[in-house]
Design a protein around this motif. Structure first.
Motif, PDB file in Angstrom:
ATOM      1  N   SER A 188       0.844  -1.183   0.000  1.00 34.48           N
ATOM      2  CA  SER A 188       0.000   0.000   0.000  1.00 34.48           C
ATOM      3  C   SER A 188       0.883   1.238   0.000  1.00 34.48           C
ATOM      4  O   SER A 188       1.878   1.291   0.722  1.00 34.48           O
ATOM      5  CB  SER A 188      -0.914   0.013   1.228  1.00 34.48           C
ATOM      6  OG  SER A 188      -1.660   1.197   1.272  1.00 34.48           O
ATOM      7  N   PRO A 189       0.526   2.255  -0.805  1.00 34.39           N
ATOM      8  CA  PRO A 189       1.279   3.509  -0.761  1.00 34.39           C
ATOM      9  C   PRO A 189       1.216   4.145   0.622  1.00 34.39           C
ATOM     10  O   PRO A 189       2.151   4.805   1.061  1.00 34.39           O
ATOM     11  CB  PRO A 189       0.573   4.381  -1.806  1.00 34.39           C
ATOM     12  CG  PRO A 189      -0.162   3.420  -2.677  1.00 34.39           C
ATOM     13  CD  PRO A 189      -0.529   2.275  -1.807  1.00 34.39           C
TER      14      PRO A 189
ATOM     15  N   SER B   3      -7.764  -6.862  -3.984  1.00 35.35           N
ATOM     16  CA  SER B   3      -7.619  -5.500  -3.474  1.00 35.35           C
ATOM     17  C   SER B   3      -8.890  -5.094  -2.742  1.00 35.35           C
ATOM     18  O   SER B   3      -9.953  -5.697  -2.925  1.00 35.35           O
ATOM     19  CB  SER B   3      -7.340  -4.512  -4.617  1.00 35.35           C
ATOM     20  OG  SER B   3      -8.458  -4.449  -5.495  1.00 35.35           O
ATOM     21  N   ALA B   4      -8.761  -4.082  -1.913  1.00 29.77           N
ATOM     22  CA  ALA B   4      -9.902  -3.525  -1.180  1.00 29.77           C
ATOM     23  C   ALA B   4      -9.471  -2.181  -0.624  1.00 29.77           C
ATOM     24  O   ALA B   4      -8.298  -1.795  -0.709  1.00 29.77           O
ATOM     25  CB  ALA B   4     -10.347  -4.461  -0.066  1.00 29.77           C
ATOM     26  N   GLN B   5     -10.428  -1.455  -0.070  1.00 28.89           N
ATOM     27  CA  GLN B   5     -10.138  -0.179   0.565  1.00 28.89           C
ATOM     28  C   GLN B   5     -10.731  -0.153   1.957  1.00 28.89           C
ATOM     29  O   GLN B   5     -11.859  -0.598   2.174  1.00 28.89           O
ATOM     30  CB  GLN B   5     -10.713   0.988  -0.261  1.00 28.89           C
ATOM     31  CG  GLN B   5      -9.980   1.255  -1.560  1.00 28.89           C
ATOM     32  CD  GLN B   5     -10.494   2.509  -2.234  1.00 28.89           C
ATOM     33  OE1 GLN B   5     -11.699   2.769  -2.237  1.00 28.89           O
ATOM     34  NE2 GLN B   5      -9.595   3.296  -2.803  1.00 28.89           N
ATOM     35  N   LEU B   6      -9.956   0.395   2.888  1.00 29.22           N
ATOM     36  CA  LEU B   6     -10.425   0.505   4.273  1.00 29.22           C
ATOM     37  C   LEU B   6     -10.603   1.980   4.601  1.00 29.22           C
ATOM     38  O   LEU B   6      -9.728   2.801   4.300  1.00 29.22           O
ATOM     39  CB  LEU B   6      -9.413  -0.125   5.232  1.00 29.22           C
ATOM     40  CG  LEU B   6      -9.912  -0.253   6.669  1.00 29.22           C
ATOM     41  CD1 LEU B   6     -10.785  -1.512   6.804  1.00 29.22           C
ATOM     42  CD2 LEU B   6      -8.747  -0.329   7.643  1.00 29.22           C
TER      43      LEU B   6
ATOM     44  N   PRO C  80     -13.866  -4.292  -4.483  1.00 25.74           N
ATOM     45  CA  PRO C  80     -13.821  -3.858  -5.883  1.00 25.74           C
ATOM     46  C   PRO C  80     -15.207  -3.990  -6.528  1.00 25.74           C
ATOM     47  O   PRO C  80     -15.916  -4.956  -6.289  1.00 25.74           O
ATOM     48  CB  PRO C  80     -12.822  -4.830  -6.523  1.00 25.74           C
ATOM     49  CG  PRO C  80     -11.988  -5.322  -5.385  1.00 25.74           C
ATOM     50  CD  PRO C  80     -12.900  -5.362  -4.206  1.00 25.74           C
ATOM     51  N   GLY C  81     -15.569  -3.019  -7.319  1.00 24.07           N
ATOM     52  CA  GLY C  81     -16.876  -3.080  -7.969  1.00 24.07           C
ATOM     53  C   GLY C  81     -17.982  -2.508  -7.129  1.00 24.07           C
ATOM     54  O   GLY C  81     -19.157  -2.529  -7.526  1.00 24.07           O
TER      55      GLY C  81
ATOM     56  N   ILE D 297      -7.636   3.852   2.721  1.00 21.87           N
ATOM     57  CA  ILE D 297      -6.371   3.100   2.663  1.00 21.87           C
ATOM     58  C   ILE D 297      -6.528   2.002   1.629  1.00 21.87           C
ATOM     59  O   ILE D 297      -7.455   1.167   1.714  1.00 21.87           O
ATOM     60  CB  ILE D 297      -6.025   2.501   4.022  1.00 21.87           C
ATOM     61  CG1 ILE D 297      -5.877   3.597   5.080  1.00 21.87           C
ATOM     62  CG2 ILE D 297      -4.737   1.667   3.943  1.00 21.87           C
ATOM     63  CD1 ILE D 297      -5.726   3.068   6.493  1.00 21.87           C
ATOM     64  N   ASP D 298      -5.641   1.961   0.637  1.00 19.87           N
ATOM     65  CA  ASP D 298      -5.664   0.899  -0.375  1.00 19.87           C
ATOM     66  C   ASP D 298      -4.979  -0.351   0.156  1.00 19.87           C
ATOM     67  O   ASP D 298      -3.822  -0.300   0.613  1.00 19.87           O
ATOM     68  CB  ASP D 298      -4.946   1.357  -1.658  1.00 19.87           C
ATOM     69  CG  ASP D 298      -5.750   2.400  -2.427  1.00 19.87           C
ATOM     70  OD1 ASP D 298      -6.980   2.258  -2.465  1.00 19.87           O
ATOM     71  OD2 ASP D 298      -5.135   3.352  -2.941  1.00 19.87           O
ATOM     72  N   LEU D 299      -5.692  -1.472   0.091  1.00 22.71           N
ATOM     73  CA  LEU D 299      -5.126  -2.758   0.482  1.00 22.71           C
ATOM     74  C   LEU D 299      -4.948  -3.607  -0.757  1.00 22.71           C
ATOM     75  O   LEU D 299      -5.910  -3.845  -1.493  1.00 22.71           O
ATOM     76  CB  LEU D 299      -6.043  -3.464   1.486  1.00 22.71           C
ATOM     77  CG  LEU D 299      -6.429  -2.681   2.736  1.00 22.71           C
ATOM     78  CD1 LEU D 299      -7.376  -3.527   3.589  1.00 22.71           C
ATOM     79  CD2 LEU D 299      -5.205  -2.288   3.519  1.00 22.71           C
TER      80      LEU D 299
END
Length: 492
Positions: free
Chosen positions: A345-346, A459-462, A428-429, A486-488
């Protein structure tokens, strides 16, 4: 007849000698010379127990050998050494005669191999019981898997034979043989006559087993000059080289309170034509490589050997693959057939704002770790202890997100079970993942939130989901994100 005058002269000479001797210097008395030890018998001997001769010593040995033969037939132990299993007496420290030897009140029968121990010779003790004028045997004390026993002294038989219990360079492997020994990595597969076994791999949420090599050599050189292991006639020797990792449960959870009394204990086993064989947990490293040596019948046929990984918890998860191809024996959860890399993650932090009791402030939500698997430990609402949960279908998985929240002025309240509902995982989606469970201690926010996700998630986002919760003692708490989610990234 001696005359009186001559007799008087003799007495006088004797008295003079005695008187004169009183004035002579005395030489020191010589040191006593210890008696030489009794020579070890070179022929038949008498065996004595607690000072009494054992008149039926040979009969006791035959009875012990018959009992051990039953244990071998049942494959509770296997033949080892040169393949000849006999019962012996062990010497004790006591005075020995030229033809008698004091012994322990037990027989030692072997050499055998206890499943799961190393390849060194093991022995089965059989207590000798004295009942009045009768001397008889108790039941053999067959060691538990992985627990070797060996007499400490030289062992003897009434025919005068003697041997050291560990003196055995010839190591044969009979039916039911199973040895586990460390692999220091100094010998390559090529040197050992082994092939690659990278297709053999099993993992669950608490352990993993990865194949490194396998083969069916005609013999196997044991480490540390331990001799050469050969299979008995009619047996085929298998060598499996694997790396074991049993340290996949976070350290802080090991000492936590669990609903079943303790943290999950991973187990590894072999499902063989001769029966099920657990690898004793005491013989397994927390993280390291081992050799597993075992025998199968040369003309056995039937199903191939299988490597099994299971976790002994309230809901048993068992997986098995065929050796050496690594083909699953039955359908496994899809998430456990993929490898997941570390968090990519960045940024692992999201800023947020809060308001409570008229005061406001800012804080940071940080992702400190990820676990993607099939079973995850969460706090059970009823007992407050940890227990395992799993998804409803094989094509689903559990993603555990471990969290830390830091900020000045945050309310102090035990509310992690409430604020967890404001931490969302976006898939995603579109759409949000369902929260399957939580872990929390005495803080305002949870230590981990577990989400139900597709098994092939990449991937997912928190993010903090804007909204409010009502704290048990501090009233209403408003939360809102002030930075992107947060990008996972969870690429295999």
């Amino acid at each position: 007849m001696v005359s009186r005058s001559r007799k008087g002269q003799a007495v006088l000479v004797l008295l003079l000698a005695l008187v004169g001797g009183c004035g002579l210097p005395q030489e020191p008395a010589p040191e006593p010379v210890p008696s030489p030890p009794a020579p070890k018998p070179s022929g038949p001997i008498e065996v004595t127990l607690q000072g009494h001769r054992l008149p039926n010593a040979d009969a006791l040995l035959r009875a012990g050998e018959a009992a051990v033969a039953t244990a071998i037939e049942q494959q509770r132990v296997a033949r080892s050494g040169d393949g000849t299993v006999q019962c012996w007496f062990a010497r004790v420290e006591a005075e020995e005669g030229e033809y008698y030897v004091p012994v322990e009140p037990k027989l030692w029968c072997g050499p055998i191999q206890v499943p799961g121990t190393g390849p060194a010779p093991d022995w089965i003790p059989i207590p000798v019981l004295t009942k009045g004028d009768r001397v008889e045997l108790d039941e053999p004390k067959v060691p538990a898997p992985g627990q070797a026993t060996t007499p400490a002294a030289e062992i003897v038989r009434p025919d005068g034979a003697s041997r050291k219990p560990n003196a055995q360079n010839e190591r044969n492997a009979g039916p039911g043989y199973l040895a586990v020994l460390p692999d220091d990595g100094k010998r390559s597969n090529v040197e050992l006559g082994l092939k690659d076994a990278s297709d053999v791999h099993l993992r669950d949420d608490f352990a993993s087993v990865e194949g490194k090599g396998w083969g069916m050599p005609g013999s196997f050189p044991l480490p540390d000059n331990g001799g050469v292991l050969n299979p008995e006639r009619g047996q085929r020797l298998w060598v499996l080289r694997v790396h074991v990792n049993r340290k996949q449960l976070d350290e802080e959870l090991l000492s936590a309170s669990w609903v079943n009394g303790g943290a999950p204990v991973p187990g590894i086993a072999l499902d063989l034509p001769g029966g099920w064989r657990d690898l004793p947990k005491a013989q397994l490293p927390d993280s390291g490589a081992i050799f597993v040596l075992f025998t199968v019948p040369e003309q056995g046929g039937g199903a191939p050997p299988k490597l099994v990984l299971n976790t002994n918890v309230q809901s048993l998860l068992e997986q098995a693959v065929e050796l050496p191809e690594g083909k699953p024996v039955y359908e496994l959860p899809a998430v456990l057939r993929r490898k997941v890399s570390a968090l990519k993650s960045p940024s692992t932090t999201q800023a947020l704002s809060f308001e409570a009791g008229g005061s406001t402030g800012t804080a940071n939500l940080t992702v400190s770790g990820l676990r993607l698997g099939w079973q995850r430990p969460v706090r059970q609402p009823e007992s407050g202890k940890l227990g395992l949960i799993s998804p409803p279908r094989n094509d689903r998985a559990l993603l555990e997100v471990q969290l830390q929240v830091n900020g000045d002025g945050l309310p102090e309240d035990l509310a992690g079970y409430l604020t967890a509902d404001r931490i969302a995982l976006k898939l995603p989606g579109g759409g949000k993942a369902k929260i399957a469970g939580k872990r929390y201690d005495g803080g305002l926010f949870p230590t981990a939130v577990v989400y139900e996700v597709p098994a092939d998630i990449t991937s997912a986002q928190l993010t903090i989901d804007a909204g409010s919760v009502t704290l048990p003692s501090r009233g209403r708490l408003e939360l809102a994100p002030t930075a992107p989610a947060i990008d996972l990234r969870l690429e295999p």
